[in-house]
Design an enzyme around this catalytic site. Sequence first.
Site, PDB file in Angstrom:
ATOM      1  N   ALA A 289       0.266   1.029   1.635  1.00 18.33           N
ATOM      2  CA  ALA A 289       0.497   2.555   0.437  1.00 18.33           C
ATOM      3  C   ALA A 289       1.464   2.974   1.047  1.00 18.33           C
ATOM      4  O   ALA A 289       2.457   2.444   1.693  1.00 18.33           O
ATOM      5  CB  ALA A 289      -0.394   3.295   2.359  1.00 18.33           C
TER       6      ALA A 289
ATOM      7  N   ILE B  76       3.170  -1.281   3.302  1.00 19.63           N
ATOM      8  CA  ILE B  76       3.904  -0.535   3.510  1.00 19.63           C
ATOM      9  C   ILE B  76       4.917  -0.367   2.010  1.00 19.63           C
ATOM     10  O   ILE B  76       5.908  -0.630   2.390  1.00 19.63           O
ATOM     11  CB  ILE B  76       5.095  -0.295   4.635  1.00 19.63           C
ATOM     12  CG1 ILE B  76       3.855  -0.199   6.028  1.00 19.63           C
ATOM     13  CG2 ILE B  76       5.368   1.422   4.308  1.00 19.63           C
ATOM     14  CD1 ILE B  76       3.114   0.462   5.544  1.00 19.63           C
ATOM     15  N   LYS B  77       4.625   0.621   1.106  1.00 22.17           N
ATOM     16  CA  LYS B  77       4.862   0.901  -0.230  1.00 22.17           C
ATOM     17  C   LYS B  77       6.742   1.200   0.099  1.00 22.17           C
ATOM     18  O   LYS B  77       6.584   2.600   0.217  1.00 22.17           O
ATOM     19  CB  LYS B  77       4.868   1.201  -1.429  1.00 22.17           C
ATOM     20  CG  LYS B  77       4.100   0.696  -2.012  1.00 22.17           C
ATOM     21  CD  LYS B  77       3.630   1.037  -3.399  1.00 22.17           C
ATOM     22  CE  LYS B  77       3.793   0.397  -4.747  1.00 22.17           C
ATOM     23  NZ  LYS B  77       2.848   1.288  -5.898  1.00 22.17           N
ATOM     24  N   ILE B  78       7.643   0.486  -0.390  1.00 28.50           N
ATOM     25  CA  ILE B  78       9.003   1.732  -0.047  1.00 28.50           C
ATOM     26  C   ILE B  78      10.202   1.358  -1.319  1.00 28.50           C
ATOM     27  O   ILE B  78       9.908   0.101  -2.027  1.00 28.50           O
ATOM     28  CB  ILE B  78       9.605   0.517   1.234  1.00 28.50           C
ATOM     29  CG1 ILE B  78       8.887   0.949   2.285  1.00 28.50           C
ATOM     30  CG2 ILE B  78      11.445   1.397   0.808  1.00 28.50           C
ATOM     31  CD1 ILE B  78       9.727   0.089   3.530  1.00 28.50           C
TER      32      ILE B  78
END
Length: 217
Positions: A57, A83-85
Amino acid sequence: MRIFLDTANIDEIKRAARLGVISGVTTNPTLMAKETGIGFEEAVREICSIVDGPVSAEVTSLEAEGMIREAMQIATWAPNVAIKIPITETGLQATKKLSQEGVKTNLTLCFSANQALLAALAGATFVSPFVGRLDDVGHDGMEVVADIVDIYSRYGIETRVIAASIRHPLHVIAAAKVGAHIATVPYKVLLQMIQHPLTDVGVKKFLEDWARFNERR
Ligand code: G3P
C-alpha cells in the site's frame, strides 16, 4: 519465482486467490482510484485478509516525516502490509527509518539499477522496477531487472526484486528467466497466462471421446 497480483480490485483478488498461485498483492494510488465505494484503509484491510503474503500500500506524502507517519499508521492495519515508497531522496530517508523499525517496504517507481542499489542499502524489503513503462520509452525494462538481480546476487543482498508494470505473459516468462524473485501481474495477464487454445481443444476432444466410449459400453 512468485506471482503477486497488481490490482486493488477485491473481486479480482478473491478470484485469483482461489487459484492458489498468488502470494501477494501490490496496489498504487492509480489502482486504488479505479475502485469506487471503498476507502483506502478498508481496502487495504480487506486485501490483507484475503491473501497471506505481502500486500503493498503506497504512501503519498512527499516529505520523509509524512511518509514515515503514513507508513506507521498503515502498518497497524495488518501484519502482512508492505509500505510502497517512491525512490526519491525523501523516500530513501523514510525507508531507512522504517527498516530500522521493522516495517516492510516496497521501493517503487524504480527505473534503474542505481536506484535499486540505493533502495537495498536503505534496507528495502522489496524493490519494484517498472518494466512496461521503461519499454514504453524505448528502454529495455527487463535488462534493468536482470542487472538488479545480478547486483543483488553478487553481494548477497536480501531485498527481493518485484518485476512490475508487467503488460503481457511474455514479460512474466522473461522476468522468471532473468531471476526476478516476484512478478506482479494485472489480473488480465494472470488469465492470459492460464489460457492456451490447445488446452481448450484438448479438453473438448477428451470429453467427446469419453462420451463415445461410454455410448459403446
Ligand atoms: O504497481 C505498479 C506497476 O505495476 C504499475 O504498472 O501498468 O501502471 O505501468 P503500469
